[in-house]
Design an enzyme around this catalytic site. Structure first.
Site, PDB file in Angstrom:
ATOM      1  N   ILE A 165      36.886 154.441 130.823  1.00 22.21           N
ATOM      2  CA  ILE A 165      36.339 154.158 129.493  1.00 22.21           C
ATOM      3  C   ILE A 165      35.546 155.364 128.988  1.00 22.21           C
ATOM      4  CG2 ILE A 165      34.786 152.655 128.171  1.00 22.21           C
ATOM      5  CD1 ILE A 165      35.593 150.379 130.152  1.00 22.21           C
ATOM      6  N   THR A 243      27.806 150.112 125.903  1.00 21.44           N
ATOM      7  CA  THR A 243      28.916 149.148 125.947  1.00 21.44           C
ATOM      8  C   THR A 243      29.240 148.814 127.403  1.00 21.44           C
ATOM      9  OG1 THR A 243      30.442 151.020 125.795  1.00 21.44           O
ATOM     10  CG2 THR A 243      30.015 149.796 123.762  1.00 21.44           C
ATOM     11  N   ALA A 244      28.308 149.149 128.308  1.00 18.03           N
ATOM     12  CA  ALA A 244      28.581 148.909 129.734  1.00 18.03           C
ATOM     13  C   ALA A 244      27.952 147.580 130.156  1.00 18.03           C
ATOM     14  CB  ALA A 244      28.062 150.079 130.558  1.00 18.03           C
ATOM     15  N   ARG A 245      26.695 147.617 130.564  1.00 15.99           N
ATOM     16  CA  ARG A 245      25.987 146.384 130.895  1.00 15.99           C
ATOM     17  C   ARG A 245      24.545 146.504 130.430  1.00 15.99           C
ATOM     18  NH1 ARG A 245      30.188 144.147 131.176  1.00 15.99           N
ATOM     19  NH2 ARG A 245      31.138 143.138 132.990  1.00 15.99           N
ATOM     20  N   ASP A 269      26.263 146.649 122.505  1.00 15.11           N
ATOM     21  CA  ASP A 269      27.248 145.571 122.600  1.00 15.11           C
ATOM     22  C   ASP A 269      26.937 144.640 123.768  1.00 15.11           C
ATOM     23  OD1 ASP A 269      29.707 144.239 121.928  1.00 15.11           O
ATOM     24  OD2 ASP A 269      30.661 145.214 123.647  1.00 15.11           O
ATOM     25  N   GLU A 274      21.973 138.474 128.286  1.00 20.45           N
ATOM     26  CA  GLU A 274      22.733 137.957 127.138  1.00 20.45           C
ATOM     27  C   GLU A 274      23.259 136.539 127.421  1.00 20.45           C
ATOM     28  OE1 GLU A 274      25.617 141.241 127.145  1.00 20.45           O
ATOM     29  OE2 GLU A 274      27.160 139.806 127.702  1.00 20.45           O
ATOM     30  N   HIS A 292      28.809 141.426 122.639  1.00 15.62           N
ATOM     31  CA  HIS A 292      29.705 141.747 123.773  1.00 15.62           C
ATOM     32  C   HIS A 292      31.180 141.660 123.351  1.00 15.62           C
ATOM     33  CE1 HIS A 292      29.850 141.752 128.444  1.00 15.62           C
ATOM     34  NE2 HIS A 292      30.903 142.371 127.949  1.00 15.62           N
ATOM     35  N   GLY A 294      33.299 144.350 123.384  1.00 16.53           N
ATOM     36  CA  GLY A 294      34.033 145.542 123.856  1.00 16.53           C
ATOM     37  C   GLY A 294      35.533 145.330 124.011  1.00 16.53           C
ATOM     38  N   SER A 295      35.919 144.270 124.697  1.00 13.95           N
ATOM     39  CA  SER A 295      37.355 144.075 124.955  1.00 13.95           C
ATOM     40  C   SER A 295      37.955 142.981 124.079  1.00 13.95           C
ATOM     41  CB  SER A 295      37.564 143.735 126.441  1.00 13.95           C
ATOM     42  OG  SER A 295      36.835 142.567 126.788  1.00 13.95           O
TER      43      SER A 295
HETATM   44  C1  DGY Z   1      34.365 143.536 131.286  1.00  8.42           C
HETATM   45  O1  DGY Z   1      35.586 143.568 131.377  1.00  8.42           O
HETATM   46  O2  DGY Z   1      33.623 143.883 132.211  1.00  8.42           O
HETATM   47  C2  DGY Z   1      33.814 143.034 130.000  1.00  8.42           C
HETATM   48  O3  DGY Z   1      32.517 143.436 129.820  1.00  8.42           O
HETATM   49  C3  DGY Z   1      33.923 141.525 129.942  1.00  8.42           C
HETATM   50  O4  DGY Z   1      33.145 140.960 130.931  1.00  8.42           O
END
Ligand code: DGY
Length: 326
Positions: A165, A243-245, A269, A274, A292, A294-295
């Site tokens: 990513i 956009t990670a954690r 994100d 959360e 959240h 991202g995907s």
């Molecule tokens: C992931 O794929 O880690 C996304 O953040 C969804 O949990």
């Protein structure tokens, strides 16, 4: 829908609602227990619900600690998580128990990198703030100094974590004419680096990051990585995206830096705890907040679901899983 499962007797507990095509495939190919109302199960409920099942198809919203893993019925042999992140699963405990764990790398790379750029761009160009202004009927006309933001082109983009990513974020940054800098546990090959500047330490990276994108995996070492000391190293007026954690950011420190103007903006994100985010973010105009996402594209969520099912199919056919973690 791709693929068929030769082991139609296997019983799979699906812990959340899945995209319609994914649910159709799991129901077609397995004896699937679905979660029609998408209620978030507690750990005790998962252990209970897993009785009589051979595998679990879960998400990052469920925690599989060592205790949960040891309490799972013996019949459960595989845990397929619809996520690339796996901090919700105690991998050593799974290994010890002989539990196969799989995740969904690759298929969400582009979608997540898009959202990282969305976060940087929206924060830099005050996208959400402008949207709120127009909706509130507070836009009284164009003028030369109205809502000026920060230009991305020509700036230095620091990528913290240059995995799949992170590299996709870097690629997009190049498209914006940005100079790419990165820190990673190890330096990438020339081919993967594509001219990006490697920094041995995160601190050295922070010092040159006009834009800073967090793309490293969450781990005990990265908890509250972006704290007050590290934020102080960023150039004044920098823009940050996560956009990670969420647990990689010290929320109090980030909020203080956004309030003081040390940082021009942030695009987030993901959040610690959360969906219960730090309330300080809600009143800040210079933070762009996403739930959240991202995907969260139709294509990507289907692909993530199919990736989980490909892993289950392989496992129950006695073949190697395509994306194993254990
Ligand atoms: C992931 O794929 O880690 C996304 O953040 C969804 O949990």
């Amino acid at each position: 829908m791709p693929g068929t499962n030769p082991s139609e007797q296997a019983k799979i507990l699906v812990t959340r609602r899945m995209p319609v095509n994914v649910e159709a495939r799991v129901a077609r190919d397995y004896q699937a227990t679905l979660n029609a109302d998408d209620r978030l199960y507690s750990s005790a409920e998962i252990v209970d619900a897993a009785q009589g099942h051979d595998g679990i198809f879960c998400c990052s919203t469920e925690t599989f600690s060592a205790d949960v893993i040891s309490a799972l019925p013996e019949s459960v042999k595989i845990l397929a998580t619809l996520s690339v992140g796996y901090e919700h699963i105690d991998i050593p405990a799974a290994q010890k128990r002989g539990l196969k764990v799989t995740n969904t790398p690759d298929v969400l790379t582009d979608a997540t990198a898009d959202v990282a750029i969305l976060c940087l761009l929206a924060a830099a160009r005050r996208g959400a703030e402008g949207d709120r202004l127009v909706r509130a009927d507070q836009w009284h006309g164009w003028y030369t100094t109205m809502m000026l933001g920060t230009h991305m082109s020509g700036k230095r983009l620091g990528v913290f974590g240059m995995g799949r990513i992170g590299r996709a974020v870097a690629q997009r940054g190049r498209g914006f004419g940005m100079q790419i800098h990165y820190h990673n546990r190890s330096r990438l090959s020339d081919e993967l680096e594509q001219g990006a500047t490697f920094h041995e330490t995160p601190e050295s990276l922070l010092a040159v990051s006009d834009f800073f994108s967090i793309n490293a995996p969450s781990s005990p070492e990265t908890q509250k990585f972006l704290n007050a000391e590290r934020i102080a190293l960023l150039p004044d007026g920098a823009v940050v995206a996560n956009t990670a954690r969420g647990n990689m950011v010290d929320d109090d420190a980030l909020i203080a830096a956004l309030q003081s103007g040390k940082l021009a903006g942030a695009g987030l994100d993901v959040f610690d705890g959360e969906p219960n985010i730090h309330p300080g973010y809600r009143s800040l105009d210079n933070v762009f907040l996403l739930p959240h996402l991202g995907s969260a594209t139709h294509e990507t969520r289907d692909a993530m679901g199919y990736c989980c099912l490909d892993n289950l199919d392989a496992f129950f056919s006695g073949k190697a899983c395509p994306t194993p973690l254990t």
